[in-house]
Scaffold this active site. Structure first.
Site: not given
Ligand code: UDP
Length: 320
Positions: A146, A149, A187, A190-191, A205, A274
């Site tokens: 990503y 890309g 994401r 939403s999660n 995370y 991350d």
């Molecule tokens: N994250 C988290 N719990 C979740 C989903 C994501 O802690 O259930 C964290 C993820 O590791 C990152 C941040 O939230 O540090 C944002 O993640 P997301 O996937 O929304 O977007 P990113 O900015 O990483 O593309």
């Protein structure tokens, strides 16, 4: 009537953009392969005379009968679990997709806006991220399909401009949230909201100290529209987002304050590469887009977002 093409128009930001463009009186051609886009996002537009949906993958060339005036190129899986599921496909979407759209723009003398991303900054050493910062991306990591890309797509935009005089606009969008998000896209916004609504464990995370800046979708759409309307010589790249910076732990605490729930915070493995922190410098956008800046705070924007998710039933979270 202006005729505009929105690739990825059935996705979260794409569908919100289609709604705004229709409200402004444009004829909207929405292209989506429905890989992550959802018909439910655009069903309110189906049947309108100024709206047309084409199920098409931009990896393949596209011709639009009667030509096109403007192209918004959003098509690409954008959440880490989705873009990592088929990394080669993601890379093809970024690169072959933008080549096909640049060819279409060039042939039609259309203006094309490419949706790039804060991911081009990788795990940044410069904070907040200014557009002149060239980033810190791991080219062989699991996010690279990503990140690289999208970086290559920016290069292609500027090369088409230099070689063919194509009218380009490049925006780098930071984390965006709001109604229309896919509850299962994995994401963080939403999660966490879905977990709180269902009384499930909140999955943070790592230690939850990594930061992100969250932009409400209406603010984002306003910035996009102003960028498309800006003078041709302003091509970007320009950051669009919200400069309020929150740790993921803070985001979880705000959501837990706003949703009555028995959910408890749990800590899980941090995905590889991350980014530790992320926050846009928005001064270029403010200066070049008539004083554009986000108006909706995280707490304000979460209210309609939570309402939207409350109305969604029978969905599963896509765990990382
Ligand atoms: N994250 C988290 N719990 C979740 C989903 C994501 O802690 O259930 C964290 C993820 O590791 C990152 C941040 O939230 O540090 C944002 O993640 P997301 O996937 O929304 O977007 P990113 O900015 O990483 O593309």
């Amino acid at each position: 009537m202006k005729k505009v093409l929105v690739t990825g128009g059935a996705g979260f930001i794409g569908a919100n953009l289609c709604r705004r463009l229709l409200a402004e009186g444009s004829y909207v051609v929405c292209v989506d392969n429905l890989y992550t886009g959802r018909m439910i996002n655009i069903e309110e537009f189906i049947g309108r005379t100024a709206f047309e949906f084409i199920n098409h993958d931009i990896i393949e060339p596209l011709e639009i009968v009667g030509g096109i005036d403007e192209i918004y190129n959003l098509a690409c899986p954008a959440s880490p679990p989705h873009y990592q599921k088929s990394p080669i496909f993601t890379m093809k979407t970024c690169i072959l997709g933008i080549i096909n759209m640049l060819e279409l723009a060039t042939a039609n003398h259309a203006k094309i806006m490419h949706f790039s991303t804060s991911e081009v900054y990788g795990d940044p050493y410069v904070h907040p991220q200014v557009e002149t910062y060239r980033g810190n991306v791991n080219p062989i990591g699991s996010r690279a399909c990503y990140d690289e890309g999208k970086r290559c797509a920016e290069t292609l935009c500027f090369d088409y401009h230099r070689v063919h005089g194509t009218k380009i606009k490049v925006i780098r969008i930071f984390n965006t949230y709001g109604p229309g998000m896919d509850p299962a896209d994995g994401r963080v916004v939403s999660n966490l909201i879905m977990q709180a609504l269902k009384g499930e464990d909140i999955t943070l995370y790592g230690d939850g100290k990594q930061t992100r800046s969250f932009c409400y979708v209406d603010d984002m759409i306003e910035g996009i529209i102003r960028m498309m309307a800006s003078a041709d010589e302003f091509m970007g790249p320009v950051n669009l987002g919200n400069s309020g910076e929150f740790t993921i732990q803070e985001l979880a605490e705000i959501i837990l304050e706003m949703i009555p729930t028995n959910s408890k915070i749990t800590y899980q493995n941090l995905p590889k590469d991350d980014p530790v922190k992320r926050k846009p410098d928005l001064s270029l956008a403010y200066n070049r887009l008539n004083g554009w800046e986000p108006r909706i705070s995280l707490r304000e924007g979460l209210v309609p977002t939570i309402e939207y998710f409350k109305n969604i039933k029978n969905c599963d979270l896509n765990k990382k």
